[in-house]
Design a protein around this motif. Structure first.
Motif, mmCIF file in Angstrom:
data_model
loop_
_atom_site.group_PDB
_atom_site.id
_atom_site.type_symbol
_atom_site.label_atom_id
_atom_site.label_comp_id
_atom_site.label_asym_id
_atom_site.label_seq_id
_atom_site.Cartn_x
_atom_site.Cartn_y
_atom_site.Cartn_z
ATOM 1 N N ALA A 104 0.859 -1.121 0.017
ATOM 2 C CA ALA A 104 -0.047 -0.088 0.022
ATOM 3 C C ALA A 104 0.654 1.369 -0.049
ATOM 4 O O ALA A 104 0.518 2.116 -0.788
ATOM 5 C CB ALA A 104 -0.978 0.036 1.114
ATOM 6 N N ALA A 105 1.814 1.213 0.966
ATOM 7 C CA ALA A 105 2.860 2.542 0.900
ATOM 8 C C ALA A 105 3.596 2.608 -0.467
ATOM 9 O O ALA A 105 3.780 3.833 -0.818
ATOM 10 C CB ALA A 105 3.741 2.250 1.944
ATOM 11 N N ALA A 106 3.900 1.548 -1.036
ATOM 12 C CA ALA A 106 4.688 1.644 -1.970
ATOM 13 C C ALA A 106 4.115 2.091 -3.230
ATOM 14 O O ALA A 106 4.519 2.856 -4.197
ATOM 15 C CB ALA A 106 5.352 0.325 -2.663
ATOM 16 N N ASP A 110 6.343 5.300 -1.235
ATOM 17 C CA ASP A 110 6.802 5.519 0.133
ATOM 18 C C ASP A 110 7.302 4.123 0.594
ATOM 19 O O ASP A 110 6.906 3.077 -0.048
ATOM 20 C CB ASP A 110 5.710 6.028 1.046
ATOM 21 C CG ASP A 110 6.230 6.437 2.229
ATOM 22 O OD1 ASP A 110 7.619 6.410 2.608
ATOM 23 O OD2 ASP A 110 5.505 7.153 3.251
ATOM 24 N N ARG A 111 7.957 4.000 1.578
ATOM 25 C CA ARG A 111 8.404 2.600 2.288
ATOM 26 C C ARG A 111 8.244 2.841 3.935
ATOM 27 O O ARG A 111 8.509 3.536 4.689
ATOM 28 C CB ARG A 111 9.909 2.437 2.060
ATOM 29 C CG ARG A 111 10.455 0.819 2.619
ATOM 30 C CD ARG A 111 11.914 0.987 2.491
ATOM 31 N NE ARG A 111 12.225 -0.365 2.603
ATOM 32 C CZ ARG A 111 12.323 -0.821 3.877
ATOM 33 N NH1 ARG A 111 12.276 -0.090 4.898
ATOM 34 N NH2 ARG A 111 12.724 -1.982 4.152
ATOM 35 N N VAL A 150 -5.330 -0.108 4.216
ATOM 36 C CA VAL A 150 -5.774 1.329 3.650
ATOM 37 C C VAL A 150 -5.229 2.538 4.428
ATOM 38 O O VAL A 150 -4.842 3.717 4.117
ATOM 39 C CB VAL A 150 -7.450 1.446 3.748
ATOM 40 C CG1 VAL A 150 -8.086 2.880 3.284
ATOM 41 C CG2 VAL A 150 -8.142 0.370 2.597
ATOM 42 N N LEU A 151 -5.214 2.232 6.032
ATOM 43 C CA LEU A 151 -4.691 3.445 6.790
ATOM 44 C C LEU A 151 -3.301 3.678 6.494
ATOM 45 O O LEU A 151 -2.716 4.686 6.807
ATOM 46 C CB LEU A 151 -5.080 2.961 8.146
ATOM 47 C CG LEU A 151 -6.199 2.595 8.671
ATOM 48 C CD1 LEU A 151 -6.277 2.141 10.047
ATOM 49 C CD2 LEU A 151 -7.202 3.947 8.765
ATOM 50 N N ALA A 152 -2.495 2.553 5.960
ATOM 51 C CA ALA A 152 -1.186 2.857 5.500
ATOM 52 C C ALA A 152 -1.070 4.237 4.484
ATOM 53 O O ALA A 152 0.052 4.718 4.386
ATOM 54 C CB ALA A 152 -0.476 1.651 4.893
ATOM 55 N N ASN A 153 -1.997 4.544 3.772
ATOM 56 C CA ASN A 153 -1.897 5.370 2.676
ATOM 57 C C ASN A 153 -2.636 6.600 3.436
ATOM 58 O O ASN A 153 -2.473 7.849 2.649
ATOM 59 C CB ASN A 153 -2.912 5.157 1.492
ATOM 60 C CG ASN A 153 -2.363 4.342 0.615
ATOM 61 O OD1 ASN A 153 -1.062 4.196 0.346
ATOM 62 N ND2 ASN A 153 -3.132 3.349 0.038
ATOM 63 N N ARG A 154 -2.762 6.706 4.629
ATOM 64 C CA ARG A 154 -3.127 8.007 5.397
ATOM 65 C C ARG A 154 -4.348 8.605 4.511
ATOM 66 O O ARG A 154 -4.239 9.953 4.228
ATOM 67 C CB ARG A 154 -1.941 8.884 5.647
ATOM 68 C CG ARG A 154 -0.780 8.136 6.373
ATOM 69 C CD ARG A 154 0.514 9.112 6.694
ATOM 70 N NE ARG A 154 1.550 8.852 7.002
ATOM 71 C CZ ARG A 154 2.704 8.303 6.162
ATOM 72 N NH1 ARG A 154 2.591 8.780 4.853
ATOM 73 N NH2 ARG A 154 3.706 7.812 6.515
#
Length: 227
Positions: A104-106, A110-111, A150-154
């Motif tokens: 999700a972050a990638a 982002d990492r 989903v929360l990882a994407n803020r």
């Protein structure tokens, strides 16, 4: 909760080629940190509305603004990070739970570090699950990993589409407790679709009732659902 609007919907409509209105002239706004439930019977247009909010479907008419920006000005991938949806049935990607969160972050370039992964899993009551194989998770665990992903994407807005309807009663309780902990903080702006009006009372402060694609009642949970 502050009162500034995060999501504004004006005249949102989706019609099929035969003229059937799935969503018909819907307008509302959600303030930052607010939790709003969308209730109504089967076929009322609840899930169709959510799909328009992050452009899984395109509207026939109307507009959606995210923090003052018209969604049509955003790339769909960017919009779906800002307006994140947790579907009714979670889909896990191959690999571990941590791999799913890193994916999700990638997507936003982002990492995620190990500490961030641990923090996300703690938020969804799955501490220690980072190295679990995603394919081994129960339905409730997978739903909570889907939420953490989903929360990882803020996201600025979290969309929940019948988040517990595919679960048994015990697992439903676990997931709902997680959601109540998360949403009660006032840090997450959320629109939750549910056919379970008791659940709407437990999770949300405001409600919209839909029928035949239209919003027929809007107000506090007590006003819309009755005391």
């Amino acid at each position: 909760m502050t009162t500034d609007e995060v999501l504004r919907v004006d005249g949102l409509t989706r019609r099929l080629d035969d003229g059937t209105a799935l969503v018909d002239d819907v307008s509302f706004a959600i303030g930052r940190g607010e939790v709003v439930a969308v209730v109504g019977g089967s076929g009322a247009g609840k899930s169709s509305l959510l799909r328009l909010l992050n452009r899984l479907d395109e509207p026939t008419a109307g507009s959606v603004e995210v923090d003052g920006t018209d969604q049509s000005a955003l790339r769909p991938s960017d919009l779906r990070r800002r307006v994140g949806m947790v579907p009714q049935t979670p889909r896990m990607f191959p690999g571990t739970v941590a791999d799913n969160l890193r994916w999700a972050a990638a997507e936003r370039g982002d990492r995620l570090g190990d500490d961030e992964i641990a923090s996300l899993l703690e938020r969804v009551r799955l501490s220690g699950y980072a190295d679990r194989e995603a394919s081994s998770l129960s339905g409730g665990e997978a739903q909570r990993v889907s939420l953490a992903r989903v929360l990882a994407n803020r996201p600025e807005v979290l969309l929940l589409d019948e988040p517990t309807s595919a679960l048994d009663e015990d697992t439903k309780g676990e997931v709902e407790t997680t959601l109540r902990d998360l949403l009660s903080s006032g840090e997450v702006t959320c629109l939750v679709v549910t056919h379970d009006e008791a659940q709407a009372r437990r999770l949300a402060g405001r409600a919209l009732r839909m029928r035949d694609g239209r919003v027929v009642a809007s107000g506090s949970v007590e006003e819309v659902l009755g005391r």
